[in-house]
Design an enzyme around this catalytic site. Sequence first.
Site, mmCIF file in Angstrom:
data_model
loop_
_atom_site.group_PDB
_atom_site.id
_atom_site.type_symbol
_atom_site.label_atom_id
_atom_site.label_comp_id
_atom_site.label_asym_id
_atom_site.label_seq_id
_atom_site.Cartn_x
_atom_site.Cartn_y
_atom_site.Cartn_z
ATOM 1 N N HIS A 131 17.193 60.030 53.842
ATOM 2 C CA HIS A 131 17.515 58.529 54.272
ATOM 3 C C HIS A 131 16.366 57.451 53.600
ATOM 4 C CE1 HIS A 131 14.733 58.964 57.777
ATOM 5 N NE2 HIS A 131 14.486 57.641 57.381
ATOM 6 N N ASP A 161 18.827 65.725 56.606
ATOM 7 C CA ASP A 161 18.028 64.747 56.392
ATOM 8 C C ASP A 161 16.696 64.892 55.548
ATOM 9 O OD1 ASP A 161 17.282 62.097 55.908
ATOM 10 O OD2 ASP A 161 16.636 61.471 57.989
ATOM 11 N N GLY A 235 8.362 53.318 57.998
ATOM 12 C CA GLY A 235 7.661 53.501 56.839
ATOM 13 C C GLY A 235 7.022 55.010 56.792
ATOM 14 N N ASN A 236 6.980 55.578 58.210
ATOM 15 C CA ASN A 236 6.455 56.884 58.099
ATOM 16 C C ASN A 236 7.541 58.192 57.782
ATOM 17 O OD1 ASN A 236 4.301 55.737 60.393
ATOM 18 N ND2 ASN A 236 3.333 57.006 59.053
ATOM 19 N N SER A 237 8.773 57.653 57.657
ATOM 20 C CA SER A 237 9.657 58.724 57.583
ATOM 21 C C SER A 237 9.506 59.347 56.226
ATOM 22 C CB SER A 237 11.068 57.939 57.445
ATOM 23 O OG SER A 237 11.654 57.644 58.863
ATOM 24 N N GLY A 293 33.627 79.345 61.224
ATOM 25 C CA GLY A 293 35.066 79.114 61.273
ATOM 26 C C GLY A 293 35.439 78.911 62.864
ATOM 27 N N VAL A 294 34.627 78.286 63.887
ATOM 28 C CA VAL A 294 35.164 78.293 65.207
ATOM 29 C C VAL A 294 34.776 76.849 65.695
ATOM 30 C CG1 VAL A 294 34.951 80.594 65.880
ATOM 31 C CG2 VAL A 294 32.851 79.091 65.998
ATOM 32 N N ILE A 296 33.617 74.882 68.830
ATOM 33 C CA ILE A 296 32.766 75.541 70.367
ATOM 34 C C ILE A 296 32.686 74.097 71.383
ATOM 35 C CG2 ILE A 296 31.855 77.437 69.264
ATOM 36 C CD1 ILE A 296 29.186 75.581 69.092
#
Length: 503
Positions: A131, A161, A235-237, A293-294, A296
């Site tokens: 992001h 991310d 800004g730390n992301s 393919g389930v 839940i």
Amino acid sequence: MNPAPASGRPVLARARGLLAATLIGVSVAGTALPVTALARGPESLADLAEQVTDAVVNIAASTTVEQRSSRSGPQLPPGTPFEDLFEEFFNKRGGRGGGGESEQPRTQRKSNSLGSGFIIDASGIVVTNNHVIGDANDIQVILHDGTKLKAEIIGKDSKIDLAVLRVKPTAERPLKAVPFGDSERLRPGDWVMAIGNPFGLGGSVSAGIVSARGRNIESGPYDNYIQTDAAINKGNSGGPLFNMNGEVIGINTAILSPTGGSVGIGFAVPSASAKPVIDQLREFGEVRRGWLGVRIQNVDDATAEALGLKGGARGALVAGVDEKGPAKGAGLEVGDVITRFNGNPVKASSDLPRIVASTPVGQKVDVMIVRKGEEQTKAVTLGRLEDNERPQLANARQPEPENAVRQALGLNLSGMTDELRRRFSIKETVKGVVVTRVDPNSTAADKRIQPGEVIVEVGQESVSSPAEVTKRVDALKKEGRKSILLQVADAKGDVRFVALGLE
């Protein structure tokens, strides 16, 4: 909690524009310290910070897009909050007169974001959050000494991310890299240090402890965050969270805050989750995740009792099986409870997507299930999850907590008729008993059963008439059951399980 801009109430904020989030935890090295010393924390982190700071970078990402503007209608100054809204309004109508114009001049709009990142390979490999870069068409990596290097995207993954960038180092300025550590060894209370670019300041160091592990903040299907009280700000992301050995054990991603600033609740992607994704992005430019393919849902105590699941609530209850998925061919069925996958325990339904996704495509694995109270093991060869497919292992509607369960079904039931199919738009393939009314004060209402839904099974046995439902309920009461498990289908045929208390 969903990622959202900062507001007057607590929200989960991601770093976008000048925003960001920093995070997570670490282990105290050395001999045992007195409680009073531990409360004060490490005497100094200066040596550690000096050791790793050169490997932490600032990320400047710019996105330039063309937009059309009408010659008629009000002209808004660039950056006006309602610029897009007004542009859409007048462009659709061809200006205030509504006559339209054959040509509209094109203008360029540029948006910028600042975040953090870190170097994992001295050849020029940089990691940050997806992001942070978004759809940027110009990305610069800014080193600690101010050197700016143009970056290209190797690959990115929105589900975890993460993004991997490449820069070309110069002979005059060789790069310094930092290694990953083992986030699985973290414990709540371990010391950690975050370095990043809060509010564009760059090179800022903060410290704290690991507050918790395995946090699900509902930002994606594979949430498993480290929570820390280290100061994380906008800004730390994308920046690193270090342990006391100078190893990256988390990638700062989000904060929970009423203002967008740090209030001591930050989240980081654990290195154990991030490293396999980064390795695949470097090798393939994309992530290749396993697919079972389930669909839940969670297992609460009432559901566990109704299923005869020994050991209480655990595992992932299969609410749907993809007809073309690996689970179907391996013999998994609706109503199975998956308790182990490839040797890993499945304590809750949220565990399964992460375990499956991290398992190599094409690998044959053992899946332990509980079916009608009996344990079985199925061998499944995993397929590959495609981005355009329905999200794998997406949770069905969750049952309400056990304390909402009362002691009545509270349902008016009818056999399936053509009139009911038309009234509730029920597909022809859906078979069972139709719910025509729900007592608003009943357990069924608390569990969100609605008129127009169809009861397919009662206590894991198929039903086709109201009489069969009541007969099955009476039989389970005589057996001493405290709760009953219903398989309920919506009008389209998607099923879920609901456990109701029995008097």
